[in-house]
Enzyme design. Sequence first.
Site, mmCIF file in Angstrom:
data_model
loop_
_atom_site.group_PDB
_atom_site.id
_atom_site.type_symbol
_atom_site.label_atom_id
_atom_site.label_comp_id
_atom_site.label_asym_id
_atom_site.label_seq_id
_atom_site.Cartn_x
_atom_site.Cartn_y
_atom_site.Cartn_z
ATOM 1 N N GLU A 168 0.701 -2.816 -0.253
ATOM 2 C CA GLU A 168 0.538 -4.270 -0.403
ATOM 3 C C GLU A 168 1.805 -5.007 0.012
ATOM 4 O O GLU A 168 1.744 -6.120 0.530
ATOM 5 C CB GLU A 168 0.122 -4.600 -1.848
ATOM 6 N N GLU A 228 -0.653 7.272 0.093
ATOM 7 C CA GLU A 228 -1.688 6.325 -0.290
ATOM 8 C C GLU A 228 -2.380 5.792 0.964
ATOM 9 O O GLU A 228 -1.904 4.813 1.567
ATOM 10 C CB GLU A 228 -1.077 5.159 -1.058
ATOM 11 N N LYS A 267 0.669 -3.606 -10.806
ATOM 12 C CA LYS A 267 0.643 -4.714 -9.836
ATOM 13 C C LYS A 267 0.853 -6.057 -10.540
ATOM 14 O O LYS A 267 1.605 -6.113 -11.510
ATOM 15 C CB LYS A 267 -0.671 -4.682 -9.038
ATOM 16 N N SER A 317 -7.653 4.886 -5.352
ATOM 17 C CA SER A 317 -8.894 5.042 -6.128
ATOM 18 C C SER A 317 -8.936 6.364 -6.897
ATOM 19 O O SER A 317 -9.990 6.979 -7.013
ATOM 20 C CB SER A 317 -10.122 4.878 -5.227
ATOM 21 N N ASN A 368 0.685 1.845 -11.561
ATOM 22 C CA ASN A 368 1.211 0.637 -10.918
ATOM 23 C C ASN A 368 0.321 -0.522 -11.359
ATOM 24 O O ASN A 368 -0.809 -0.645 -10.893
ATOM 25 C CB ASN A 368 1.162 0.831 -9.389
ATOM 26 N N HIS A 385 5.140 0.113 -0.933
ATOM 27 C CA HIS A 385 3.716 0.080 -1.301
ATOM 28 C C HIS A 385 2.939 -0.666 -0.219
ATOM 29 O O HIS A 385 3.437 -1.629 0.370
ATOM 30 C CB HIS A 385 3.534 -0.600 -2.660
ATOM 31 N N GLY A 438 -7.699 0.538 -4.016
ATOM 32 C CA GLY A 438 -8.477 -0.545 -4.618
ATOM 33 C C GLY A 438 -9.872 -0.692 -4.050
ATOM 34 O O GLY A 438 -10.521 -1.711 -4.271
HETATM 35 C C1 PEP Z 1 -2.065 1.622 -5.740
HETATM 36 O O1 PEP Z 1 -2.057 0.417 -5.597
HETATM 37 O O2 PEP Z 1 -0.994 2.264 -5.668
HETATM 38 C C2 PEP Z 1 -3.345 2.284 -5.972
HETATM 39 C C3 PEP Z 1 -3.434 3.561 -5.759
HETATM 40 O O3 PEP Z 1 -4.382 1.480 -6.369
HETATM 41 P P1 PEP Z 1 -5.855 1.979 -6.809
HETATM 42 O O4 PEP Z 1 -5.661 3.144 -7.757
HETATM 43 O O5 PEP Z 1 -6.455 0.796 -7.517
HETATM 44 O O6 PEP Z 1 -6.570 2.365 -5.587
#
Ligand code: PEP
Length: 249
Positions: A96, A165, A11, A211, A9, A94, A171
Site C-alpha cells: 500500500e 505479499e 493498517k 488473505s 498489520n 508494504h 485484502g
Molecule cells: C497486508 O496488508 O499485509 C495483508 C496481508 O492484508 P490481508 O491479510 O488483509 O490480505
Amino acid sequence: MRTKFVAGNWKMNTTKASAIELAKAVAKGAPASGVNVGIAPPFVYLDAVGQAIAGSAVWLGAQDCYFEKNGAFTGEISIEMLKDLSVRFCLTGHSERRHVIKEPGELVAKKADAVYAGGLVLVHCVGEKIEERDANKTFDVVRAQLDELQPSKMQDASRVVIAYEPVWAIGTGRNATDAQAQEVHHFIRETIAKKWNADFAAAVRIQYGGSMKPENAKGLMDQADVDGGLIGGASLKADSFLAIAKAGS
Ligand code: PEP
C-alpha cells in the site's frame, strides 16, 4: 530451526479504545513459545498498545518509519521515536505504501537501512502485481525489491524478515495457493543465499502475506520456506489472529 513469526498489520484501523481492547486480547491469548507474535497498530496508538501488551510475549511493531534521525520532516516518525515506545519491528515497502502512496524503491531502501541500523527487526515487504505475475515477471519484481537491501550492512539474520505479499492477494480474499507461495519463498531464499550466503539464507524468516486466515494458515505455514505470516484483515479480530498464530506454533 527458524521460529515462525506471525505479525498483524492493523493498517489505518481501530480507535484508541478498540486498539487497547484488541491488544489485550492478543496478549492474553498469544502462545507463550514456539512462535513470535507481533502487532503493528497505527502510530498514534503505539504507546497505548505498548502499555496494553507490556509483560507479554507479543512484539510491538510499526507499519512504517522515516529514515532520518530527527529534524524538519513534517509528519514523519523516526526510528529513535519508535524505539522510545519499545517498538521491536518495523515494516518497509508494504504494497500500500509502494502502490497507493507511491513510495519509490529508493525511499523504501533508505527506510530499510535505517530500521536495521537502528537495531529493530526489519520486515521488508515484496510482491508482484497481478499483471506482473501474468507477464511472468514475478521473480524479476521480487528480485528488484530484495535488491533494496544491502547485505554488507545487514549481517544479523534474526533481524531481517522478508514478507512475500503478492499484491493481488492483499485484502482480496484470494490467497496464493500453498504451492504458489512456496515457489516464490524458495526463490527468495535462493536469491538471499546468492546475495548474502547460504547460512544467512537458511536463518532468515520469510513470511507470507495476502488473505491469510485461520482456514488457510496451516497449509501455507507448513510449506518448507514459509516462516510465518503478515496478516491484515484477519488481525483485526483477536480470535482469527490468535488462530493463525497458533497454527504457526
Ligand atoms: C497486508 O496488508 O499485509 C495483508 C496481508 O492484508 P490481508 O491479510 O488483509 O490480505
